[in-house]
Design a protein around this motif. Structure first.
Motif, mmCIF file in Angstrom:
data_model
loop_
_atom_site.group_PDB
_atom_site.id
_atom_site.type_symbol
_atom_site.label_atom_id
_atom_site.label_comp_id
_atom_site.label_asym_id
_atom_site.label_seq_id
_atom_site.Cartn_x
_atom_site.Cartn_y
_atom_site.Cartn_z
ATOM 1 N N VAL A 1 6.135 -75.177 51.974
ATOM 2 C CA VAL A 1 7.391 -74.355 52.657
ATOM 3 C C VAL A 1 7.233 -73.084 51.910
ATOM 4 O O VAL A 1 7.778 -72.229 52.438
ATOM 5 C CB VAL A 1 8.600 -75.380 51.953
ATOM 6 C CG1 VAL A 1 9.829 -74.608 52.099
ATOM 7 C CG2 VAL A 1 8.506 -76.657 52.637
ATOM 8 N N ALA B 1 7.870 -70.727 55.034
ATOM 9 C CA ALA B 1 9.266 -71.081 55.556
ATOM 10 C C ALA B 1 9.774 -69.526 56.267
ATOM 11 O O ALA B 1 9.100 -68.697 56.133
ATOM 12 C CB ALA B 1 10.090 -70.811 53.983
ATOM 13 N N PRO B 2 10.734 -70.036 57.199
ATOM 14 C CA PRO B 2 11.318 -71.370 57.267
ATOM 15 C C PRO B 2 10.483 -72.294 58.199
ATOM 16 O O PRO B 2 9.784 -71.807 59.282
ATOM 17 C CB PRO B 2 12.554 -71.105 58.039
ATOM 18 C CG PRO B 2 12.320 -69.647 58.930
ATOM 19 C CD PRO B 2 11.457 -68.875 57.918
ATOM 20 N N CYS B 3 10.398 -73.502 57.940
ATOM 21 C CA CYS B 3 9.566 -74.374 58.544
ATOM 22 C C CYS B 3 10.511 -75.823 58.733
ATOM 23 O O CYS B 3 11.419 -76.121 57.932
ATOM 24 C CB CYS B 3 8.309 -74.720 58.061
ATOM 25 S SG CYS B 3 8.467 -75.130 56.340
ATOM 26 N N VAL C 1 13.922 -77.192 47.402
ATOM 27 C CA VAL C 1 14.013 -77.075 48.787
ATOM 28 C C VAL C 1 15.410 -77.311 49.329
ATOM 29 O O VAL C 1 15.962 -77.997 48.851
ATOM 30 C CB VAL C 1 12.913 -77.847 49.536
ATOM 31 C CG1 VAL C 1 13.154 -77.738 51.223
ATOM 32 C CG2 VAL C 1 11.578 -77.559 49.120
ATOM 33 N N VAL D 1 13.646 -74.031 53.523
ATOM 34 C CA VAL D 1 13.226 -72.862 52.833
ATOM 35 C C VAL D 1 13.314 -73.279 51.529
ATOM 36 O O VAL D 1 13.764 -74.339 50.962
ATOM 37 C CB VAL D 1 14.197 -71.667 53.118
ATOM 38 C CG1 VAL D 1 14.184 -71.127 54.367
ATOM 39 C CG2 VAL D 1 15.785 -71.814 52.586
ATOM 40 N N SER E 1 11.123 -68.850 44.184
ATOM 41 C CA SER E 1 10.760 -67.942 45.220
ATOM 42 C C SER E 1 10.054 -66.674 44.700
ATOM 43 O O SER E 1 9.596 -65.819 45.516
ATOM 44 C CB SER E 1 12.086 -67.556 46.239
ATOM 45 O OG SER E 1 12.798 -66.590 45.640
#
Length: 401
Positions: free
Chosen positions: A28, A32-34, A63, A81, A107
């Motif tokens: 992720v 991300a985004p996934c 997450v 994300v 992040s």
């Protein structure tokens, strides 16, 4: 024949789940985004396992879901994300003339960055720990007010740091056999999060590898330009410390046996002929004066002062000799100049590149580029925080509250 030093041990369910949680979290972070389907397709985990793992990561607030996307075949997918908003990783750098503290969320977003002056050579280890502990307490208090859990602290030091966290020697600070890890944990009175210590160049290399313009580069070397000179080495995407943690001391490769005396007691080391002291031409430079003197050096270079340009050219050539050794031995994709070298890069880089071209055996210097860091003086502290995040990536996840 390579043999194992211990018999293989069976992994229990908790170990396997922790590993899989780390795999999903890393995916992720990197993609991300996934969607959950993206994770399953790329990792080989089945969809039911991925759904369970993602639910766990959402519960831990590592997450979060961020809506649907219809730009794909089939039904719209819920995208994922990184969250990590309740968490903070702290990095601190102890340098000869300053102490820096950085906190980031999961992040990598900077939550704070503080810097204060510090007279490193004039204080004892215990006095230094009191300064660092006071700064860390301020940071943790700030994080507590923001309702963030501190995941860990890593301290960067300009010296040889063993794998046990003991600073064996930091010549520019005058330290020997200092148990910073233990002393700081005591000064913080059992803080409730892991405390680590590492070499400043190692941690700056981690910062470049995770956050810098060359993030993700598999083979990268960071050349730290402080009062001392050191190298942090990333090979095949991993930081390489050496057998006991003492790798990267390029500043003490001898370039000239008859050259200037180095603080390590030898003569003609790269640090002595191409460190910041050589740039500023002070035999006994006061740390408090370094940045002021650097500004003056930059001003003179921009004005075309012949003497200043000649000094910078000579230092650049000597750095080029050091970079050529790195390129011949390790063949990195990029060598990043950091610390006090950054403001001098417009004059140093052409000389470094020209010298390296004449000394590297491989054509086109083996594809190695030399660039200036974009992370500023706080790179090592940022790398300290990155090391904490690496622990999370490897499976040391915060507990569910």
């Amino acid at each position: 024949m390579i043999t194992s030093t211990s018999d293989p041990q069976p992994a229990d369910f908790a170990d396997v789940r922790a590993t899989n949680l780390a795999v999903v979290l890393r995916f992720v972070r990197e993609h991300a985004p996934c969607s959950r389907a993206d994770i399953a397709a790329s990792t080989g985990l089945n969809k039911a396992t991925v759904s369970s793992l993602v639910a766990d990561l959402i519960d831990r607030r590592l997450v979060r879901e961020t809506g649907l996307t219809g730009n794909r075949v089939g039904r719209p997918a819920t995208m994922l994300v990184l969250d990590g908003s309740p968490y903070a990783a702290i990095g601190v750098e102890i340098n000869v003339d300053y102490v820096t503290a950085v906190a980031v969320d999961l992040s990598g977003e900077r939550l704070l960055s503080w810097r204060r002056s510090f007279q490193g050579p004039d204080v004892t280890v215990s006095q230094a720990m009191a300064v660092v502990a006071g700064l860390v307490r301020r940071v943790t208090t700030r994080m507590a007010r923001e309702e963030r859990q501190v995941l860990g602290l890593t301290v960067a030091v300009p010296g040889l740091v063993g794998t046990d966290g003991v600073v064996r020697v930091a010549p520019n600070l005058g330290w020997r056999d200092a148990d910073l890890c233990g002393d700081l944990a005591k000064a913080l009175r059992d803080p409730g999060f892991p405390v680590q210590v590492d070499n400043d160049a190692n941690l700056a290399a981690l910062a470049e590898h995770r956050f810098g313009p060359w993030a993700g580069t598999a083979d990268l070397v960071y050349l730290a330009g402080g009062i001392g000179v050191g190298a942090g080495v990333i090979l095949d995407g991993r930081l390489r410390r050496g057998g006991q943690g003492y790798g990267g001391e390029i500043g003490h490769i001898q370039l000239d046996p008859l050259g200037a005396e180095c603080r390590c007691g030898r003569r003609g080391c790269l640090e002595a002929v191409a460190g910041i002291g050589a740039v500023l031409e002070h035999a006994a430079l006061s740390p408090a004066e370094v940045e002021v003197e650097l500004e003056e050096t930059v001003r003179l270079a921009r004005a075309g002062d012949a003497h200043t340009l000649a000094v910078l050219a000579g230092v650049g050539r000597d750095l080029g000799r050091g970079v050529s050794m790195i390129a011949n031995l390790l063949n990195p994709e990029v060598v990043v100049l950091g610390g006090y070298y950054v403001p001098l890069a417009p004059w140093l880089l052409p000389e470094i590149e020209a010298e390296a071209r004449g000394r590297v055996i491989a054509p086109d210097t083996g594809g190695c580029r030399v660039v200036a860091s974009a992370l500023g003086y706080g790179a090592a502290a940022l790398g300290g925080a990155a090391r904490v995040l690496d622990l999370v990536d490897s499976g040391r996840l915060p507990r569910l509250s």
